[in-house]
Motif scaffolding. Structure first.
Motif, PDB file in Angstrom:
ATOM      1  N   LEU A   1     -11.366  -0.413 -12.821  1.00  0.00           N
ATOM      2  CA  LEU A   1     -11.382   0.107 -14.184  1.00  0.00           C
ATOM      3  C   LEU A   1     -10.121  -0.272 -14.934  1.00  0.00           C
ATOM      4  N   TYR A   2      -9.041  -0.494 -14.198  1.00  0.00           N
ATOM      5  CA  TYR A   2      -7.737  -0.799 -14.794  1.00  0.00           C
ATOM      6  C   TYR A   2      -7.290  -2.214 -14.444  1.00  0.00           C
ATOM      7  N   PHE A   3      -8.270  -3.105 -14.257  1.00  0.00           N
ATOM      8  CA  PHE A   3      -7.970  -4.491 -13.898  1.00  0.00           C
ATOM      9  C   PHE A   3      -7.107  -5.174 -14.966  1.00  0.00           C
ATOM     10  N   GLN A   4      -7.445  -4.961 -16.223  1.00  0.00           N
ATOM     11  CA  GLN A   4      -6.692  -5.602 -17.301  1.00  0.00           C
ATOM     12  C   GLN A   4      -5.258  -5.100 -17.374  1.00  0.00           C
ATOM     13  N   ASP A   5      -5.014  -3.880 -16.947  1.00  0.00           N
ATOM     14  CA  ASP A   5      -3.664  -3.305 -17.034  1.00  0.00           C
ATOM     15  C   ASP A   5      -2.813  -3.613 -15.809  1.00  0.00           C
ATOM     16  N   PHE A   6      -3.446  -3.577 -14.613  1.00  0.00           N
ATOM     17  CA  PHE A   6      -2.655  -3.668 -13.380  1.00  0.00           C
ATOM     18  C   PHE A   6      -2.981  -4.884 -12.514  1.00  0.00           C
ATOM     19  N   GLY A   7      -4.084  -5.581 -12.788  1.00  0.00           N
ATOM     20  CA  GLY A   7      -4.437  -6.720 -11.957  1.00  0.00           C
ATOM     21  C   GLY A   7      -5.210  -6.303 -10.721  1.00  0.00           C
ATOM     22  N   VAL A   8      -5.474  -7.295  -9.858  1.00  0.00           N
ATOM     23  CA  VAL A   8      -6.345  -7.071  -8.708  1.00  0.00           C
ATOM     24  C   VAL A   8      -5.614  -6.443  -7.531  1.00  0.00           C
ATOM     25  N   LEU A   9      -4.288  -6.544  -7.495  1.00  0.00           N
ATOM     26  CA  LEU A   9      -3.547  -6.024  -6.349  1.00  0.00           C
ATOM     27  C   LEU A   9      -2.320  -5.270  -6.829  1.00  0.00           C
TER      28      LEU A   9
ATOM     29  N   PHE B   1       1.380   6.665  -2.631  1.00  0.00           N
ATOM     30  CA  PHE B   1       1.656   8.093  -2.784  1.00  0.00           C
ATOM     31  C   PHE B   1       1.849   8.492  -4.247  1.00  0.00           C
ATOM     32  N   ALA B   2       1.133   7.805  -5.142  1.00  0.00           N
ATOM     33  CA  ALA B   2       1.178   8.198  -6.549  1.00  0.00           C
ATOM     34  C   ALA B   2       0.357   9.464  -6.786  1.00  0.00           C
ATOM     35  N   PHE B   3      -0.604   9.732  -5.897  1.00  0.00           N
ATOM     36  CA  PHE B   3      -1.495  10.900  -6.007  1.00  0.00           C
ATOM     37  C   PHE B   3      -2.151  10.948  -7.387  1.00  0.00           C
ATOM     38  N   ASP B   4      -2.632   9.792  -7.793  1.00  0.00           N
ATOM     39  CA  ASP B   4      -3.313   9.621  -9.069  1.00  0.00           C
ATOM     40  C   ASP B   4      -4.656   8.963  -8.770  1.00  0.00           C
ATOM     41  N   ALA B   5      -5.732   9.517  -9.334  1.00  0.00           N
ATOM     42  CA  ALA B   5      -7.072   8.975  -9.060  1.00  0.00           C
ATOM     43  C   ALA B   5      -7.193   7.518  -9.474  1.00  0.00           C
ATOM     44  N   ARG B   6      -6.377   7.065 -10.422  1.00  0.00           N
ATOM     45  CA  ARG B   6      -6.424   5.662 -10.818  1.00  0.00           C
ATOM     46  C   ARG B   6      -5.987   4.740  -9.683  1.00  0.00           C
ATOM     47  N   PHE B   7      -5.140   5.277  -8.808  1.00  0.00           N
ATOM     48  CA  PHE B   7      -4.602   4.478  -7.712  1.00  0.00           C
ATOM     49  C   PHE B   7      -5.097   5.028  -6.370  1.00  0.00           C
TER      50      PHE B   7
END
Length: 241
Positions: A125-133, A138-144
């Protein structure tokens, strides 16, 4: 349980676990190299996303854990002494099955949740913002929380249980569970490598549970090779008189 373990020596080393591990890693790596970037680029453009949104619900662990837990509660509330021999064996077999599903799906689900937050891979969902890798341990965020996929791990566990119980119909179980696991890619929640890794993890957990159950004499018996095979006495439907 100690008596059962003593009567059945462990044959776990006879299982080619290194081969399983190598195949699992290679398949995950192949999916990462060949499929993850294209999947991220076409996110949100799948024509069958609506159907995938519906089907992906059946990969939730609750569909398998909740009925198993209720079966165990019902078994504990049942007066086993009042049952006939046929009914007793039926209740016993269903109880063992519920315990197997809880062990395979539940324990692998706990592990995958620890892993996904420890690794912290960004979802497509966040490919454009963060890339494929993009890793945020331990961010404890559903995005990661992308790697591995929890839904795919559930499907891998279900496939492993079905493989142990119905080895001659393994291809049917594989097609159904793999299709449900792949819906996580089409809804944009996971990359293909996330689902491959999760599916393999769940399947390995189910097979490991089968080995332990065979050593305990529940549902399975160990073959000379160490692999578990279903007992002839394990039936979920009472035989006709």
């Amino acid at each position: 349980m100690r008596r059962r373990f003593a009567a059945r020596p462990a044959r776990y080393p006879n299982i080619a676990w290194p081969v399983w591990l190598v195949v699992w890693v290679l398949l995950t790596a192949a999916a990462f190299v060949r499929l993850d970037t294209p999947a991220g680029m076409v996110h949100g453009q799948w024509s069958g996303a609506g159907l995938a949104e519906f089907l992906t619900q059946f990969a939730l662990g609750g569909w398998y854990l909740l009925p198993s837990a209720l079966l165990l509660v019902a078994a504990n509330l049942t007066d086993w002494r009042s049952l006939s021999r046929r009914s007793l064996m039926l209740v016993y077999n269903w109880t063992c099955l519920a315990f197997l599903v809880l062990s395979a799906v539940g324990l692998s689900g706990l592990l995958v949740n620890v892993l996904k937050y420890a690794i912290g891979r960004a979802r497509p969902l966040y490919f454009q913002d963060f890339g494929v890798l993009a890793l945020h341990p331990f961010a404890f965020d559903a995005r990661f929380a992308g790697f591995p996929s929890g839904h795919a791990t559930t499907m891998g566990g279900v496939f492993g249980v079905l493989l142990l119980l119905f080895p001659r119909r393994w291809y049917i179980a594989l097609v159904i569970t793999a299709c449900l696991a792949s819906t996580r890619v089409f809804v944009g929640a996971h990359y293909p490598s996330d689902t491959v890794a999760g599916f393999g993890l769940g399947c390995a957990f189910a097979l490991a549970c089968g080995l332990v159950f065979a050593r305990l004499g529940f549902i399975f018996r160990p073959m000379p090779s160490g692999l578990p095979v279903r007992k002839a006495s394990f039936r979920l439907i009472a035989p006709e008189r």
